[in-house]
Design an enzyme around this catalytic site. Sequence first.
Site, short mmCIF file in Angstrom:
data_model
loop_
_atom_site.label_atom_id
_atom_site.label_comp_id
_atom_site.label_asym_id
_atom_site.label_seq_id
_atom_site.Cartn_x
_atom_site.Cartn_y
_atom_site.Cartn_z
N ASP A 1 -12.58 -6.11 -0.16
CA ASP A 1 -13.44 -7.30 -0.04
C ASP A 1 -14.75 -6.93 0.65
O ASP A 1 -14.80 -6.00 1.46
CB ASP A 1 -12.72 -8.40 0.77
CG ASP A 1 -12.15 -7.87 2.07
OD1 ASP A 1 -11.03 -7.32 2.05
OD2 ASP A 1 -12.84 -7.94 3.10
N THR B 1 -6.22 -0.45 3.11
CA THR B 1 -7.37 -1.19 2.57
C THR B 1 -8.30 -1.59 3.72
O THR B 1 -7.92 -1.53 4.89
CB THR B 1 -6.90 -2.43 1.80
OG1 THR B 1 -6.10 -3.22 2.67
CG2 THR B 1 -6.10 -2.04 0.57
N LYS C 1 -14.44 -2.01 7.70
CA LYS C 1 -13.74 -2.72 8.79
C LYS C 1 -12.26 -2.80 8.44
O LYS C 1 -11.92 -3.17 7.31
CB LYS C 1 -14.39 -4.11 8.86
CG LYS C 1 -13.62 -5.21 9.48
CD LYS C 1 -14.41 -6.53 9.35
CE LYS C 1 -13.75 -7.64 10.11
NZ LYS C 1 -12.54 -8.16 9.46
N GLU D 1 0.84 -1.21 0.00
CA GLU D 1 0.00 0.00 0.00
C GLU D 1 0.88 1.26 0.00
O GLU D 1 0.50 2.30 -0.55
CB GLU D 1 -0.90 0.03 1.24
CG GLU D 1 -1.91 -1.12 1.32
CD GLU D 1 -2.48 -1.33 2.73
OE1 GLU D 1 -3.50 -2.01 2.84
OE2 GLU D 1 -1.89 -0.85 3.73
N1 ADE Z 1 -8.33 -5.03 5.19
C1 ADE Z 1 -8.80 -5.42 4.00
N2 ADE Z 1 -9.88 -6.20 4.15
C2 ADE Z 1 -10.11 -6.33 5.48
C3 ADE Z 1 -11.06 -7.02 6.26
N3 ADE Z 1 -12.01 -7.75 5.72
N4 ADE Z 1 -10.96 -6.91 7.60
C4 ADE Z 1 -9.98 -6.17 8.17
N5 ADE Z 1 -9.06 -5.52 7.48
C5 ADE Z 1 -9.12 -5.57 6.15
#
Ligand code: ADE
Length: 265
Positions: free
Chosen positions: A223, A114, A197, A36
């Site tokens: 995600d 992210t 999150k 990143e």
């Molecule tokens: N960073 C990227 N995706 C994540 C997730 N699902 N939970 C926590 N940190 C993240």
Amino acid sequence: MAPPEDDTKVTEEAMAAEEEEKPISTIVFVIAMQSEALPLVNRFQLTEDPDSVFPKGFPWVRYHGIYKDLHINIIWPGKDPVWGVNSVGTVSASLVTYASIQALKPDLIVNAGTCGGFKAKGACIGDVFLASEVAFHDRRIPIPVFDQYGIGAQQTFSTPNLLQKLILKTGKLSTGDSLDMSPQDEASIIANDATVKDMEGAAVAYAADLSTVPAIFVKAVTDLVDGDKPTTEEFLENLAAVTATLDQSVMNIIDFISGKCLSEL
Ligand code: ADE
């Protein structure tokens, strides 16, 4: 006569107000993963500190340089000395934020990275969010007041002009030390009313708040936690593309911040 504590508070508030009217000069970006951080390091032609501002032997890395009128610092907590992987999560995030504030006295902290998103709350893959609030979802202490301490909900530094100009999405960010989500975490995330999150935000906020340094949180969705695909698979599949989107957003944010003071954000 007012007690002395009140005088101190008034002086602190006056100093904070004065700070808000000075042009922003030094920014610290706290970025947990090398993948990143590196696109931004290259874009701004930042260089790694040969004489680290951090204690000898610590894995933390500072990349720095000047862009327009801004001293840009990207702080990456580095690789874990034992396991050799990126030092993600709240422990490293808090430590590195505190140490960076002590060493670099930034005007603003930006935690960029992210995150997972909730499609039920309007998140899509590749969206970039500016968090309105942060809280923890894995610090359950069911004793009065400790419960609230554990959640640690905090408003983030308000940047209405930035939000409007860059057309970013906004929502609440919930932080915990796991990439996956246990049923208990899910209940806490729902109680936190979170749209996204991550694994660092609330920990960065804690250290910034103790030091009274304003902090903002820029999070790009890799995600969908309430989607059909397994989180790890979806995260790894989208990491490179979403990191490029994050890089572009951070660039726009830096261009917006340049020449402004905190009260104009
Ligand atoms: N960073 C990227 N995706 C994540 C997730 N699902 N939970 C926590 N940190 C993240």
